[in-house]
Enzyme design. Structure first.
Site, PDB file in Angstrom:
ATOM      1  N   ARG A   1      10.282  -0.183   9.055  1.00  0.00           N
ATOM      2  CA  ARG A   1      10.521  -0.694  10.396  1.00  0.00           C
ATOM      3  C   ARG A   1      11.991  -0.653  10.746  1.00  0.00           C
ATOM      4  NH1 ARG A   1       6.801   0.575  11.830  1.00  0.00           N
ATOM      5  NH2 ARG A   1       5.041  -0.374  12.869  1.00  0.00           N
TER       6      ARG A   1
ATOM      7  N   GLU B   1      13.744   1.790  19.789  1.00  0.00           N
ATOM      8  CA  GLU B   1      13.058   3.085  19.869  1.00  0.00           C
ATOM      9  C   GLU B   1      12.649   3.348  21.308  1.00  0.00           C
ATOM     10  OE1 GLU B   1       9.982   3.530  16.932  1.00  0.00           O
ATOM     11  OE2 GLU B   1      11.332   2.951  15.300  1.00  0.00           O
TER      12      GLU B   1
ATOM     13  N   ASP C   1       9.474  -7.010  -4.977  1.00  0.00           N
ATOM     14  CA  ASP C   1       8.441  -7.525  -4.074  1.00  0.00           C
ATOM     15  C   ASP C   1       8.058  -8.915  -4.573  1.00  0.00           C
ATOM     16  OD1 ASP C   1       6.073  -8.184  -2.685  1.00  0.00           O
ATOM     17  OD2 ASP C   1       5.601  -6.069  -2.391  1.00  0.00           O
TER      18      ASP C   1
ATOM     19  N   LYS D   1       0.830  -1.210   0.000  1.00  0.00           N
ATOM     20  CA  LYS D   1       0.000   0.000   0.000  1.00  0.00           C
ATOM     21  C   LYS D   1       0.867   1.265   0.000  1.00  0.00           C
ATOM     22  CE  LYS D   1      -2.322  -1.696   3.539  1.00  0.00           C
ATOM     23  NZ  LYS D   1      -1.970  -3.121   3.440  1.00  0.00           N
TER      24      LYS D   1
ATOM     25  N   HIS E   1      10.215   8.428  14.307  1.00  0.00           N
ATOM     26  CA  HIS E   1       9.050   7.612  13.952  1.00  0.00           C
ATOM     27  C   HIS E   1       7.795   8.481  13.741  1.00  0.00           C
ATOM     28  CE1 HIS E   1       7.426   3.249  14.315  1.00  0.00           C
ATOM     29  NE2 HIS E   1       6.718   3.936  13.446  1.00  0.00           N
TER      30      HIS E   1
ATOM     31  N   CYS F   1      11.255   4.259   6.087  1.00  0.00           N
ATOM     32  CA  CYS F   1      10.095   4.692   6.874  1.00  0.00           C
ATOM     33  C   CYS F   1       9.228   3.470   7.154  1.00  0.00           C
ATOM     34  CB  CYS F   1       9.285   5.744   6.118  1.00  0.00           C
ATOM     35  SG  CYS F   1      10.149   7.294   5.973  1.00  0.00           S
TER      36      CYS F   1
ATOM     37  N   ASP G   1      13.367   6.956   9.647  1.00  0.00           N
ATOM     38  CA  ASP G   1      12.275   7.347  10.549  1.00  0.00           C
ATOM     39  C   ASP G   1      12.097   6.310  11.652  1.00  0.00           C
ATOM     40  OD1 ASP G   1       9.940   8.918  11.312  1.00  0.00           O
ATOM     41  OD2 ASP G   1       8.714   7.276  10.517  1.00  0.00           O
TER      42      ASP G   1
HETATM   43  N1  LIG Z   1       6.992   4.914   9.831  1.00  0.00           N
HETATM   44  C1  LIG Z   1       5.743   4.795  10.145  1.00  0.00           C
HETATM   45  O1  LIG Z   1       5.215   5.526  10.980  1.00  0.00           O
HETATM   46  C2  LIG Z   1       4.918   3.764   9.472  1.00  0.00           C
HETATM   47  C3  LIG Z   1       5.471   2.587   9.084  1.00  0.00           C
HETATM   48  N2  LIG Z   1       4.709   1.630   8.460  1.00  0.00           N
HETATM   49  C4  LIG Z   1       5.362   0.400   8.036  1.00  0.00           C
HETATM   50  O2  LIG Z   1       5.474   0.403   6.627  1.00  0.00           O
HETATM   51  C5  LIG Z   1       5.575  -0.940   6.153  1.00  0.00           C
HETATM   52  C6  LIG Z   1       4.709  -1.150   4.916  1.00  0.00           C
HETATM   53  O3  LIG Z   1       3.358  -0.939   5.216  1.00  0.00           O
HETATM   54  P1  LIG Z   1       2.202  -1.189   4.119  1.00  0.00           P
HETATM   55  O4  LIG Z   1       2.634  -0.692   2.802  1.00  0.00           O
HETATM   56  O5  LIG Z   1       0.957  -0.670   4.713  1.00  0.00           O
HETATM   57  O6  LIG Z   1       2.169  -2.758   4.114  1.00  0.00           O
HETATM   58  P2  LIG Z   1       1.667  -3.724   2.952  1.00  0.00           P
HETATM   59  O7  LIG Z   1       1.393  -5.020   3.588  1.00  0.00           O
HETATM   60  O8  LIG Z   1       0.595  -3.076   2.158  1.00  0.00           O
HETATM   61  O9  LIG Z   1       2.950  -3.850   2.023  1.00  0.00           O
HETATM   62  C7  LIG Z   1       4.090  -4.568   2.370  1.00  0.00           C
HETATM   63  C8  LIG Z   1       4.663  -5.159   1.105  1.00  0.00           C
HETATM   64  O10 LIG Z   1       5.890  -5.775   1.419  1.00  0.00           O
HETATM   65  C9  LIG Z   1       6.003  -6.929   0.622  1.00  0.00           C
HETATM   66  N3  LIG Z   1       6.985  -7.833   1.182  1.00  0.00           N
HETATM   67  C10 LIG Z   1       6.862  -8.695   2.222  1.00  0.00           C
HETATM   68  N4  LIG Z   1       8.021  -9.350   2.437  1.00  0.00           N
HETATM   69  C11 LIG Z   1       8.890  -8.878   1.506  1.00  0.00           C
HETATM   70  C12 LIG Z   1      10.249  -9.178   1.213  1.00  0.00           C
HETATM   71  N5  LIG Z   1      10.926 -10.085   1.913  1.00  0.00           N
HETATM   72  N6  LIG Z   1      10.833  -8.509   0.199  1.00  0.00           N
HETATM   73  C13 LIG Z   1      10.142  -7.578  -0.516  1.00  0.00           C
HETATM   74  N7  LIG Z   1       8.858  -7.283  -0.297  1.00  0.00           N
HETATM   75  C14 LIG Z   1       8.244  -7.922   0.705  1.00  0.00           C
HETATM   76  C15 LIG Z   1       4.608  -7.492   0.600  1.00  0.00           C
HETATM   77  O11 LIG Z   1       4.410  -8.341  -0.507  1.00  0.00           O
HETATM   78  C16 LIG Z   1       3.773  -6.230   0.494  1.00  0.00           C
HETATM   79  O12 LIG Z   1       3.478  -5.927  -0.856  1.00  0.00           O
HETATM   80  C17 LIG Z   1       5.217  -1.807   7.363  1.00  0.00           C
HETATM   81  O13 LIG Z   1       6.412  -2.270   7.945  1.00  0.00           O
HETATM   82  C18 LIG Z   1       4.555  -0.848   8.319  1.00  0.00           C
HETATM   83  O14 LIG Z   1       4.668  -1.263   9.634  1.00  0.00           O
HETATM   84  C19 LIG Z   1       3.389   1.837   8.200  1.00  0.00           C
HETATM   85  C20 LIG Z   1       2.792   3.017   8.572  1.00  0.00           C
HETATM   86  C21 LIG Z   1       3.495   4.058   9.276  1.00  0.00           C
HETATM   87  O1  LIG Z   2       1.707   4.858  15.656  1.00  0.00           O
HETATM   88  C1  LIG Z   2       2.607   5.383  15.004  1.00  0.00           C
HETATM   89  O2  LIG Z   2       2.824   6.583  14.999  1.00  0.00           O
HETATM   90  C2  LIG Z   2       3.496   4.501  14.143  1.00  0.00           C
HETATM   91  C3  LIG Z   2       2.792   3.945  12.980  1.00  0.00           C
HETATM   92  C4  LIG Z   2       3.459   2.779  12.415  1.00  0.00           C
HETATM   93  O3  LIG Z   2       4.644   2.596  12.497  1.00  0.00           O
HETATM   94  C5  LIG Z   2       2.640   1.766  11.754  1.00  0.00           C
HETATM   95  O4  LIG Z   2       1.449   2.011  11.562  1.00  0.00           O
HETATM   96  O5  LIG Z   2       3.170   0.692  11.419  1.00  0.00           O
END
Ligand SMILES: NC(=O)C1=CN([C@@H]2O[C@H](COP(=O)(O)OP(=O)(O)OC[C@H]3O[C@@H](n4cnc5c(N)ncnc54)[C@H](O)[C@@H]3O)[C@@H](O)[C@H]2O)C=CC1
Ligand SMILES: O=C(O)CCC(=O)C(=O)O
Length: 525
Positions: free
Chosen positions: A230, A259, A169, A149, A277, A228, A254
Site C-alpha cells: 500500500r 494515486e 510479522d 498470504k 499499481h 507492492c 507499485d
Molecule cells: N499492489 C497490488 O495491486 C496489491 C496489493 N495488495 C496489498 O498487499 C497487502 C498484503 O495483502 P495479503 O497478503 O493478502 O494480506 P494478509 O492479510 O494475508 O497479510 C498481511 C499480513 O500483514 C501482517 N501485519 C499486519 N500488521 C503488521 C505490522 N504492523 N507489522 C508486520 N506485519 C503486520 C498480518 O499479520 C498479516 O500476516 C495488503 O496491503 C493488500 O492491500 C494486495 C493485492 C494486490
Molecule cells: O484493483 C487493483 O488492481 C488493486 C488491487 C489491490 O491493491 C488490492 O487488492 O489490495
C-alpha cells in the site's frame, strides 16, 4: 430490480454474474461529486482501487446494501461509515494473491538486473552493457515484512531461488514461520541484515511510514526496497532522499501515497522502478476477484450472507458453514428475550452450551444482538451494525460457555436485563434444523417459535388454561399450539401459546386480570 454501480473496470465475468439479479451500470472515472449524486439510486457498488468511497458517498447511498472491493485492500473505503450505516463491505481476500506476489518478485529481479533501465536504453537505440551490471539474488537475504498470504508466497518462491528469508510479522507464530522456512526477527534486525526488503502489510496506523528516515538509516547501502502493498507504508520523500544520497541502493514501488502518482522526485531516480499499481493486474487475478466479489454482491442482493465480509466480525466461510443453522436460532432468541425483558435493555448474556461451547461463536453473539435490537430498529439493524448499535445504546454484552450441558447437542441460553426486570430463554435445533424454545425463565418447555406468541407466568392450578383459551376465543384469536412448563406441581408455571393472529389491543390486560396469572407477555417474532 436491484441496481448495481460498477465504478472501476472489472472483468466481464463479474458483470455477467451481477446481471443475473440486477441492472448493472458500469460508470468508471466518476468524480466524488458525481458519485454522491448518483449513488442514491443503487443497491450495490463494486469497485477496484480507482474509486475512493468516502463518508459522503456512503451517507448519500441510502439504498446501499453492499460495497464490493474486487481485490484485497479496503483502505479506499470508509469502512466505519459503511458499518454504521449497516452496509456490508466485502473483498476478495485471495483472488489476486499470486498476481501481487509475482509482481513483487518481478520487481526484485528487475532491481537486481536493471531490466527496465536496460530495456529503456535499447529502445533509445543504444547497446549499453557496462552500465547494467547486476547482482544475483541467490544466497542473498530477503526481509519480508508481513508474512500473510502474499508475503508467504513471495517467501516460498524466493527460498526456491536460494535466498535466505527473514520475516517480521507480530501476528504470525514461530511454528508458521518455520513451516515457511523463514526466520522471524525483529524489524531492526530485518532492516540491518536484508539485501532486499519486501512489504506485504495492510495500511494501518502502525504501518503508515513504517519505512521512513529512521528505518532507512538502519539499512545496508546495498539494500533495495520493494513495495507492492500500500502507498503510504513507505515515506516517499524519505525514500527519494535515501536513494539520492546512496544510503540504499534502490527501490521498486507499485503503490503510492497519492494515486495516480503526480509529480514526484521518484520519477527521476535511475535506481527506482515504478509501476502504476499493477500488482493485481493479471488476467487470472481479475477473473478471480470479479467472480469472487460479484458472487457475494449477487448473494447479498438475494438476501443471503457474504462469505468475505470485512465488517461482520468473525464471519469467515468455514465458521459460517458450521454456524449457519445457529444464526437464525440466536437471532430468534435475542428477539424473544428482548421483548420479554421489554423497556431499555442494559445487559445481554449469551451462554453457549454443549457442543456450541467449543465453537467459534462471535457471529452468534452478533445475531443475538441483531435479534435483540430488531423490535426497536426493524430492518435498520443487521449483522454489520448490530454490535455498534448495541454499544451505542450502552448494552453490555457478556459471553459465557458451559460445555457440560448435555440436553441437546448444542444449545443457546440468553438472558436480558432490562429496565423492567430480567428474563431468560434457551433454544436448540432439532436434527432437521427446526428451532425449539426449550426454556423460558427457567421453566422447561418445548415449542417452536411462531409469528405471534403469548407467554404467561402463572400459578399451576386447575382452570387457568381453560380461562386463557376462552378469553382468546372470545376475541377470535386462534391458538396454533399451547404448552405449559412447570418445575413443581401447583407451583409457578409458564405457558407458551403460539397464535395464528396478533393479540388485539386490550386482550393482554384482560389476561393479566385472570386469577393466578402473575405476568403475561405478547411477542411478535
Ligand atoms: N499492489 C497490488 O495491486 C496489491 C496489493 N495488495 C496489498 O498487499 C497487502 C498484503 O495483502 P495479503 O497478503 O493478502 O494480506 P494478509 O492479510 O494475508 O497479510 C498481511 C499480513 O500483514 C501482517 N501485519 C499486519 N500488521 C503488521 C505490522 N504492523 N507489522 C508486520 N506485519 C503486520 C498480518 O499479520 C498479516 O500476516 C495488503 O496491503 C493488500 O492491500 C494486495 C493485492 C494486490
Ligand atoms: O484493483 C487493483 O488492481 C488493486 C488491487 C489491490 O491493491 C488490492 O487488492 O489490495
Amino acid at each position: 430490480m436491484a441496481k448495481v454501480l460498477v465504478s472501476d473496470p472489472i472483468d466481464q465475468v463479474g458483470i455477467d454474474i451481477l446481471s443475473q439479479v440486477a441492472q448493472v451500470d458500469v460508470k468508471t472515472g466518476l468524480s466524488a461529486e458525481e458519485l454522491v449524486k448518483i449513488i442514491p439510486e443503487y443497491d450495490a457498488l463494486m469497485l477496484r482501487s480507482g474509486t475512493r468511497v468516502t463518508k459522503e458517498i456512503i451517507e448519500a447511498g441510502t439504498q446501499l446494501k453492499i460495497i464490493g472491493r474486487a481485490g484485497v485492500g479496503v483502505d479506499n473505503i470508509d469502512v466505519p461509515s459503511a458499518t454504521r450505516q449497516g452496509i456490508v463491505v466485502v473483498n476478495s481476500p485471495e483472488g489476486n494473491t499470486i498476481a501481487a506476489a509475482e509482481h513483487a518478485l518481478a520487481m526484485m529481479l528487475s532491481l537486481s538486473r536493471h531490466v527496465p533501465q536496460a530495456n529503456q536504453s535499447m529502445k533509445a537505440n543504444k547497446w549499453d552493457r557496462k552500465n547494467f551490471m547486476g547482482t544475483e539474488v541467490y544466497k542473498k537475504t530477503l526481509g519480508v515484512v508481513g508474512l500473510g498470504k502474499i508475503g508467504s508466497h513471495v517467501a516460498n518462491v524466493a527460498k526456491a531461488m536460494g535466498m535466505k528469508i527473514l520475516a517480521f510479522d507480530p501476528f504470525i507464530s514461530q511454528d508458521r514461520a518455520e513451516q515457511l522456512g523463514c526466520t522471524l526477527v525483529d524489524l531492526d534486525l530485518l532492516f540491518a541484515e536484508s539485501d532486499y526488503i519486501t512489504l506485504h502489510v495492510p495500511k494501518t496506523p502502525e504501518t503508515t511510514h513504517l519505512i521512513g528516515r529512521e528505518a532507512l538509516a538502519k539499512m545496508k547501502p546495498t539494500a533495495r526496497i520493494i513495495n507492492c502493498s500500500r502507498g503510504g507504508i513507505v515515506n516517499e520523500d524519505a525514500l527519494a532522499e535515501a536513494v539520492e544520497a546512496g544510503q540504499i541502493a534502490g527501490a521498486a514501488l507499485d503503490v503510492f501515497e497519492e494515486e495516480p502518482l503526480g509529480e514526484s522526485k521518484l520519477r527521476g531516480l535511475e535506481s527506482v522502478i515504478l509501476t502504476p499499481h499493477l500488482g493485481a493486474s493479471t488476467a487470472e487475478a481479475q477473473v478471480n476477484v470479479a467472480i469472487d466479489v460479484a458472487e457475494q454482491i449477487r448473494d447479498v442482493l438475494l438476501g443471503l450472507t457474504a462469505r468475505s465480509a470485512v465488517n461482520i466480525p468473525g464471519l469467515t466461510p468455514d465458521v459460517m458453514e458450521k454456524l449457519r443453522p445457529y444464526l437464525k436460532l440466536s437471532e430468534t432468541l435475542g428477539n424473544l428475550v428482548g421483548q420479554l425483558a421489554g423497556g431499555r435493555i442494559e445487559r445481554l448474556t449469551v451462554r453457549f452450551q454443549g457442543e456450541l461451547a467449543t465453537n467459534k461463536t462471535q457471529p452468534l453473539v452478533v445475531a443475538a444482538m441483531k435479534g435483540l435490537l430488531s423490535q426497536a430498529l426493524r430492518e435498520r439493524v443487521n449483522y454489520v451494525n448490530a454490535a455498534i448499535e448495541a454499544k451505542e445504546r450502552g448494552i453490555r454484552i457478556i459471553e459465557t460457555r458451559d460445555a457440560s450441558v448435555r440436553d441437546y447437542s448444542g444449545s443457546l441460553h440468553l438472558s436480558a436485563q432490562g429496565s423492567m426486570g430480567e428474563h431468560s430463554v434457551t433454544g436448540a435445533l432439532l436434527s432437521d434444523g427446526e428451532i425449539r424454545i426449550t426454556d423460558v425463565d427457567g421453566f422447561p418447555i418445548n415449542v417452536p417459535p411462531s409469528n405471534y406468541m403469548l407467554f404467561t407466568v402463572h400459578r399451576d392450578m386447575p382452570g387457568i388454561i381453560g380461562q386463557i383459551g376462552s378469553l382468546l376465543g372470545s376475541f377470535n384469536v386462534n391458538i396454533a399450539s399451547m404448552q405449559v412448563g412447570r418445575k413443581i406441581v401447583r407451583g409457578d408455571a409458564v405457558m407458551a401459546v403460539s397464535l395464528d393472529d396478533p393479540l388485539p389491543e386490550g386482550l393482554l390486560s384482560e389476561i393479566t386480570k385472570v386469577a393466578g396469572i402473575r405476568d403475561a407477555y405478547t411477542v411478535k417474532l
